[in-house]
Structures are given as structure tokens and as C-alpha cells.
Design a protein around this motif. Structure first.
Motif, PDB file in Angstrom:
ATOM      1  N   PHE A 185       0.826  -1.325  -0.020  1.00  0.00           N
ATOM      2  CA  PHE A 185       0.002   0.135   0.072  1.00  0.00           C
ATOM      3  C   PHE A 185       0.779   1.167  -0.013  1.00  0.00           C
ATOM      4  N   GLY A 186       2.109   1.197   0.169  1.00  0.00           N
ATOM      5  CA  GLY A 186       2.888   2.412   0.036  1.00  0.00           C
ATOM      6  C   GLY A 186       3.289   2.997   1.542  1.00  0.00           C
ATOM      7  N   HIS A 187       4.085   3.956   1.556  1.00  0.00           N
ATOM      8  CA  HIS A 187       4.455   4.670   2.825  1.00  0.00           C
ATOM      9  C   HIS A 187       3.261   5.603   3.234  1.00  0.00           C
ATOM     10  N   THR A 188       3.086   5.569   4.563  1.00  0.00           N
ATOM     11  CA  THR A 188       2.186   6.596   5.238  1.00  0.00           C
ATOM     12  C   THR A 188       3.054   7.802   5.776  1.00  0.00           C
ATOM     13  N   ARG A 189       2.899   9.040   5.367  1.00  0.00           N
ATOM     14  CA  ARG A 189       3.451  10.081   5.660  1.00  0.00           C
ATOM     15  C   ARG A 189       2.839  10.572   6.846  1.00  0.00           C
ATOM     16  N   ASN A 190       3.756  11.337   7.793  1.00  0.00           N
ATOM     17  CA  ASN A 190       3.635  12.361   8.816  1.00  0.00           C
ATOM     18  C   ASN A 190       3.073  13.356   8.684  1.00  0.00           C
ATOM     19  N   PRO A 191       1.902  14.038   8.939  1.00  0.00           N
ATOM     20  CA  PRO A 191       1.370  15.180   8.859  1.00  0.00           C
ATOM     21  C   PRO A 191       2.147  16.377   9.221  1.00  0.00           C
ATOM     22  N   TRP A 192       2.942  16.200  10.169  1.00  0.00           N
ATOM     23  CA  TRP A 192       3.810  17.189  10.609  1.00  0.00           C
ATOM     24  C   TRP A 192       5.046  17.569   9.747  1.00  0.00           C
ATOM     25  N   ASP A 193       5.113  16.327   8.913  1.00  0.00           N
ATOM     26  CA  ASP A 193       6.340  16.781   8.098  1.00  0.00           C
ATOM     27  C   ASP A 193       6.536  15.249   7.051  1.00  0.00           C
ATOM     28  N   PHE A 194       6.224  15.577   5.978  1.00  0.00           N
ATOM     29  CA  PHE A 194       6.020  14.471   4.806  1.00  0.00           C
ATOM     30  C   PHE A 194       7.070  13.450   4.823  1.00  0.00           C
ATOM     31  N   THR A 195       8.330  14.190   5.005  1.00  0.00           N
ATOM     32  CA  THR A 195       9.593  13.385   4.805  1.00  0.00           C
ATOM     33  C   THR A 195       9.653  12.235   6.012  1.00  0.00           C
ATOM     34  N   ARG A 196       9.075  12.398   7.087  1.00  0.00           N
ATOM     35  CA  ARG A 196       9.109  11.478   8.047  1.00  0.00           C
ATOM     36  C   ARG A 196       8.167  10.570   8.407  1.00  0.00           C
ATOM     37  N   ALA A 256      12.512  21.320  18.640  1.00  0.00           N
ATOM     38  CA  ALA A 256      12.854  22.695  17.887  1.00  0.00           C
ATOM     39  C   ALA A 256      12.541  22.973  16.697  1.00  0.00           C
ATOM     40  N   GLU A 257      12.129  21.507  15.937  1.00  0.00           N
ATOM     41  CA  GLU A 257      11.846  21.658  14.711  1.00  0.00           C
ATOM     42  C   GLU A 257      10.321  21.758  14.579  1.00  0.00           C
ATOM     43  N   GLY A 258       9.662  21.549  15.630  1.00  0.00           N
ATOM     44  CA  GLY A 258       8.224  21.540  15.524  1.00  0.00           C
ATOM     45  C   GLY A 258       7.758  20.261  15.296  1.00  0.00           C
ATOM     46  N   LEU A 259       8.451  19.007  15.396  1.00  0.00           N
ATOM     47  CA  LEU A 259       7.754  17.882  15.525  1.00  0.00           C
ATOM     48  C   LEU A 259       7.377  17.339  16.937  1.00  0.00           C
ATOM     49  N   PRO A 260       6.160  16.643  16.949  1.00  0.00           N
ATOM     50  CA  PRO A 260       5.947  16.227  18.309  1.00  0.00           C
ATOM     51  C   PRO A 260       6.585  15.000  18.748  1.00  0.00           C
ATOM     52  N   LEU A 261       6.569  14.932  20.155  1.00  0.00           N
ATOM     53  CA  LEU A 261       7.634  13.822  20.565  1.00  0.00           C
ATOM     54  C   LEU A 261       6.861  13.636  22.184  1.00  0.00           C
ATOM     55  N   GLY A 262       6.171  12.504  22.285  1.00  0.00           N
ATOM     56  CA  GLY A 262       5.240  12.196  23.634  1.00  0.00           C
ATOM     57  C   GLY A 262       6.138  11.500  24.497  1.00  0.00           C
ATOM     58  N   HIS A 272      -4.922  22.633  21.028  1.00  0.00           N
ATOM     59  CA  HIS A 272      -4.713  23.662  19.954  1.00  0.00           C
ATOM     60  C   HIS A 272      -3.532  23.320  18.692  1.00  0.00           C
ATOM     61  N   ARG A 273      -2.836  22.420  19.223  1.00  0.00           N
ATOM     62  CA  ARG A 273      -1.338  22.064  18.478  1.00  0.00           C
ATOM     63  C   ARG A 273      -1.861  21.089  17.164  1.00  0.00           C
ATOM     64  N   ARG A 274      -1.916  21.739  15.960  1.00  0.00           N
ATOM     65  CA  ARG A 274      -2.109  20.830  14.693  1.00  0.00           C
ATOM     66  C   ARG A 274      -1.112  21.272  13.551  1.00  0.00           C
ATOM     67  N   PRO A 275      -0.979  20.150  12.917  1.00  0.00           N
ATOM     68  CA  PRO A 275      -0.140  20.232  11.592  1.00  0.00           C
ATOM     69  C   PRO A 275      -0.494  21.288  10.815  1.00  0.00           C
ATOM     70  N   GLU A 276       0.260  21.876  10.180  1.00  0.00           N
ATOM     71  CA  GLU A 276      -0.094  22.924   9.518  1.00  0.00           C
ATOM     72  C   GLU A 276      -0.955  22.440   7.969  1.00  0.00           C
ATOM     73  N   MET A 277      -0.836  21.058   7.631  1.00  0.00           N
ATOM     74  CA  MET A 277      -1.673  20.616   6.572  1.00  0.00           C
ATOM     75  C   MET A 277      -3.223  20.369   7.299  1.00  0.00           C
ATOM     76  N   SER A 278      -3.366  20.453   8.417  1.00  0.00           N
ATOM     77  CA  SER A 278      -4.693  20.340   8.916  1.00  0.00           C
ATOM     78  C   SER A 278      -5.464  21.699   8.648  1.00  0.00           C
ATOM     79  N   ARG A 279      -5.188  22.804   8.290  1.00  0.00           N
ATOM     80  CA  ARG A 279      -5.569  24.044   8.068  1.00  0.00           C
ATOM     81  C   ARG A 279      -6.470  23.869   6.807  1.00  0.00           C
ATOM     82  N   ILE A 280      -7.781  24.357   6.748  1.00  0.00           N
ATOM     83  CA  ILE A 280      -8.524  24.130   5.850  1.00  0.00           C
ATOM     84  C   ILE A 280      -8.439  24.781   4.688  1.00  0.00           C
ATOM     85  N   ASN A 281      -7.480  26.029   4.631  1.00  0.00           N
ATOM     86  CA  ASN A 281      -7.042  26.687   3.442  1.00  0.00           C
ATOM     87  C   ASN A 281      -5.887  26.161   2.554  1.00  0.00           C
ATOM     88  N   GLN A 282      -5.336  24.811   3.086  1.00  0.00           N
ATOM     89  CA  GLN A 282      -4.231  24.084   2.534  1.00  0.00           C
ATOM     90  C   GLN A 282      -4.620  23.328   1.243  1.00  0.00           C
TER      91      GLN A 282
END
Length: 502
Positions: free
Chosen positions: A136-147, A458-464, A492-502
Motif C-alpha cells: 500500500f505504500g508509505h504513510t507520511r507524517n502530517p507534521w513533516d511528509f519526509t518523516r 525545536a523543529e516543531g515535531l511532536p515527541l510524546g 490547539h497544536r495541529r499540523p499546518e496541513m490540517s488548516r482548511i485553506n491548505q
């Protein structure tokens, strides 16, 4: 006024159910929004591998009742069987075999009124802490598609974090709820062994090391999911009696003053990224500000031995699964290289060595039991590194060539039986566990653990960060998570791609 996409994104499942109950919106309207979100987001994420849109639309035409009535959700394409559809487990082999009946998990979600819109991507046989199946292919992280979004419930986590649905089914046999939750800024509770039934097609998954629940954005949704899914079914090998009070009510109670042991040291002595250390250190400060006693302490167990036991379980389970697949006409060559290699290692084990390895699990349980006599909970990083780039999870080219040759020659199981492959196994284990060394303890001991989204790098990536507790301590874990959610909100913390204007 129509219910907006923005309102949908900002609501958790509990909130959406309340909006339907008050007729502010409807199941049909929410499904329209969810499908709009799917078409906008999934081409970028590849989170959903099996859409179920017609079934979902039929559901919205029915009179739905229950605590999730009309709420769109996803289920994971592993363990969570939907009758008439295949449970693919990230594999093209199983993606052509339809399930004959609903799993108890799916049936309980349907009984709660949920509208299931699809099944989420997972690595082949749910074997990895990343989500990269060849089928099915890679799933990409909504916070950074390269991850990576983590794994094996990476499709579920990516979909929830991006705002496709408010919660999604997940399961955890080595960290597969907690790892993607940590990678995607979500809450991920792994229940105790026996808390949630995985039947009727299975009595236990991975010797009872795996548990099912969801990934979600709020503590109240995790508690609601426990209320819906917890409880035994006929024939289950493990049973935990549910509390008399609902998990939602229990989660809202004050946890009292807790004594919490913590560590940032990897149990397999691999490096821990400074951001993962910082995540725990910041959590310690927050806990202390809430009045808890937090001390540096860890259970006295051999982390290397636990890793070996975990791998032995993997080897045996994968070998058995591929043998079972042969009965359906599949060939080993229909599976990915790493899956076939794991099966070969499993076929090289004797039954006595497998049983001896399994017997060691009790040592880890005893060590953890001793630890919990002095501490209420145990705090660690959930993962030892921020979400890794996709290429970091790939096998080195030299190792890939060696495995292909050994499998083609038929030598791999023979050499494994002689112990000649131990160094390669150690190298593979070390590489994989470098990123996720903290989660397997809960799996082999059958105890609950929760990943809480308290830190962003510092790069804006979540880390639980992860809190572990003794068996059946889910109420306490939820109470502490609820307290932390109020002290350090994350909704309130959501990835940029979740914004409806994206």
C-alpha cells in the motif's frame, strides 16, 4: 447554519457526538465533511488503505444510538475485522481474504453508533514502528511528509492528527499505539492484557503481548473508548473485570499525590536523542509543579534480555503466520524481504528455545511488580528519537543483498539454527530498537501504558512521553493524563496541513 470543516477539525469524538445529540449537526453532514477531508488529505498522507464510503453512507441512513452515534471514525487494517472485507495486515496476501464476521472491537464500535469510513494503513503484518508496506505504500507524517508517522498504527495516527477523523482504531504489540501517538502529537493508551477482547477470530495476539484501543486527541475520548471497548467476551483467555464506575467518570477524578519513577536511559544502552531527554525533563518539572513526587528510578531488569525475548516472539509468530498463509495458496515470496527473513529465523528456532524465551517474560513482570511496590507509575520517553525520515527505516543495501541470497539458497534457517546469524540479528535488533527501546516492557508484562503529547521539538515535531503503570491501572493513567491535559493543553497544536485553506 451548517456545521463547518473548522468546527469538525477542532472537535474530538465526544464533542461531535454531543453536537449530533443536540441536532447542531447530523451523521450525514459529518460524513460529508469526513469524506471531504479524506479526499483533501489522503493523497498527501496515504493513511487510509481501504475506503468504506458506501457502507458509511448506509450507516448514516439508519437510526444510530450510543455514545459515538453518527461520529466518523477509522479502524486499523489489522486485527479489527469487518465482515465481508479483508483484513489486509499490510500484505497483499491477506488483502484478498474477506473476514467472515466482525471482530468484537468493530461490533462494539458499531453498537456505539460509530460510522466507520475506512481502514488504515499498517506495515506488513504490523511488524514495525514505521508504516511502509510494499502493498500500500508509505504513510507520511502530517507534521513533516519526509518523516514516518510511526507504526504500526501509523495510518490511524496520521489520519487523526491531520483532522480526517477524531479517533481511529489501533493496536499495540510492541508500542504500535504509543509510538505513532508520540510521532503525531496524539494521546495513545495501550490497555492491560485482557482488558479489550481481540476475538472471536483470535484468542490472543503475540502471546498476549498485543492490546487494542484507539489513537485520539483527548483524554475524554480515550476514556470513552475504554468504556465502549473494555470487557471480555466468551472464550477469551485473559479477563480483567471492568470497574463499577465508567472510565469517563474515573478519568475526571483527581489522581492524588503520586510517586513517579523516571529514566531517560535506553534499556538496550542505545543513544537517546537530546529532545527525548528534554521531553522527559520538562514533564518532570510539570509533574513536580502539580505536587507529585518524581524520582530518578527504573525497574531492575535486563533490557538486552527483554529485547532478545521480544525478537524470539516475533520470529516464531511470523513463521507461524507465513505457514498459515501457505494453506491459502500463498508463497513466502509473496511477502516482503524482511518478513521472510523473520520467518526464516523463526523456523530456525526449536520449540524448546521458544518456550524458554517465553518463560523469561515472568522475570520482567516480577521486576516491574517490585518497582511498583515503591512507585505508582514509571515515566520514560515514548520513543528515543523524534520521528525519523523514511529512509532511516530501510535495511542497508549490504544487509538486503545478504538476506536475499540466504533466503534464495535456503541457508538462512539452517544458519539461524546453528547460531551463525546471531550477529546479524543483533545488528538488526539494535538498529530497530535504537528508535523505540522503551515500549516493549509493557507488552511482555501485559501492563498498561500511555503516551501523552507534552513536547514538541525545536523543529516543531511532536515527541510524546510515556507513563507505565501496574496491571489494570488504566484509571490512574487516565487521571494523570487528564491532569496534564489541563495543565499543559495540546488540543490547539495541529499540523499546518490540517488548516482548511491548505
Amino acid at each position: 447554519m451548517p456545521f463547518t470543516v473548522q468546527e469538525y477539525i477542532e472537535s474530538d469524538a465526544t464533542g461531535l457526538a454531543e453536537q449530533i445529540a443536540t441536532e447542531t449537526t447530523s451523521a450525514g453532514e459529518l460524513l460529508d465533511i469526513a469524506l471531504e477531508q479524506y479526499h483533501r488529505l489522503n493523497p498527501k498522507l496515504n493513511a487510509v488503505c481501504q475506503p468504506m464510503f458506501e457502507l458509511a453512507r448506509d450507516r448514516t441512513q439508519q437510526q444510530l444510538t450510543g455514545p459515538l452515534a453518527g461520529v466518523p471514525i477509522l479502524i486499523k487494517d489489522a486485527i479489527q475485522d469487518y465482515a465481508g472485507l479483508p483484513t489486509g495486515n499490510g500484505s497483499k496476501v491477506f488483502s484478498r481474504i474477506p473476514a467472515t464476521r466482525h471482530s468484537h472491537i468493530v461490533q462494539r464500535l458499531l453498537n456505539a453508533g460509530a460510522v466507520i469510513i475506512g481502514k488504515t494503513n499498517t506495515p506488513e503484518l504490523a511488524l514495525k514502528g514505521v508504516t511502509d508496506p510494499q502493498a500500500f505504500g508509505h504513510t507520511r507524517n502530517p507534521w513533516d511528509f519526509t518523516r514516518t508517522p510511526g507504526g504500526s498504527s501509523g495510518g490511524s495516527a496520521a489520519a487523526v492528527a491531520a483532522g480526517m477523523v477524531p479517533l481511529a482504531g489501533a493496536n499495540d504489540g510492541g508500542g504500535s499505539i504509543r509510538i505513532p501517538a508520540a510521532c503525531c502529537g496524539l494521546l495513545g493508551l495501550r490497555p492491560s492484557r485482557g482488558r479489550v477482547s481481540v476475538g472471536p477470530a483470535h484468542g490472543e495476539i503475540w502471546e498476549g503481548a498485543s492490546s487494542d484501543l484507539v489513537v485520539c486527541r483527548s483524554v475524554r475520548d480515550a476514556a470513552l473508548s475504554m468504556d465502549i471497548l473494555a470487557g471480555p467476551n466468551q472464550g477469551d483467555p485473559f479477563v480483567i473485570t471492568s470497574p463499577q464506575t465508567s472510565f469517563r467518570d474515573l478519568a475526571a477524578r483527581d489522581p492524588g499525590v503520586l510517586r513517579i519513577g523516571y529514566t531517560t536511559r535506553s534499556p538496550v544502552d542505545t543513544p537517546v536523542h537530546p529532545e527525548a531527554v528534554r521531553a522527559v525533563e520538562n514533564a518532570v518539572k510539570t509533574l513536580q509543579s502539580l505536587g507529585h513526587e518524581v524520582v530518578e528510578a527504573e525497574p531492575d531488569y535486563n533490557g538486552q534480555a527483554l529485547a532478545r525475548c521480544y525478537l524470539n516472539m516475533y520470529f516464531g509468530q511470523v513463521a507461524a503466520t507465513l505457514d498459515q498463509a501457505r494453506e491459502t495458496g500463498a508463497r513466502d515470496e509473496d511477502f516482503e524481504l524482511l518478513t521472510r527473513a523473520l520467518a526464516a529465523f523463526g523456523r530456525g528456532m526449536t520449540s524448546a528455545s521458544y518456550i524458554n524465551s517465553h518463560r523469561q517474560w515472568n522475570q520482567f513482570s516480577q521486576a516491574l511488580g517490585t518497582f511498583y511496590q515503591q512507585h505508582d507509575l514509571y515515566l520514560t520517553p515514548t520513543i528515543a528519537h523524534p520521528p525519523i525520515r523514511h529512509e532511516q527505516a530501510e535495511l542497508p543495501a549490504g544487509q538486503t543483498r545478504a538476506l536475499r541470497w540466504l533466503l534464495a539458497s535456503g541457508l538462512l534457517p539452517i544458519l539461524a539454527r546453528w547460531g551463525a546469524m546471531d550477529n546479524m540479528v543483533e545488528d538488526m535488533a539494535r538498529k530497530n530498537l535504537t528508535y523505540v527501546p522503551f515500549t516493549q516492557l509493557a507488552n511482555l508484562t501485559g501492563t498498561p501504558a500511555i503516551s501523552v503529547p507534552l513536547h514538541w521539538t525545536a523543529e516543531g515535531l511532536p515527541l510524546g512521553v510515556q507513563f507505565c503503570g501496574p496491571s489494570a491501572s488504566e484509571p490512574l493513567l487516565l487521571q494523570l493524563a487528564n491532569q496534564l491535559e489541563q495543565a499543559q493543553p495540546w488540543a490547539h497544536r495541529r499540523p499546518e496541513m490540517s488548516r482548511i485553506n491548505q
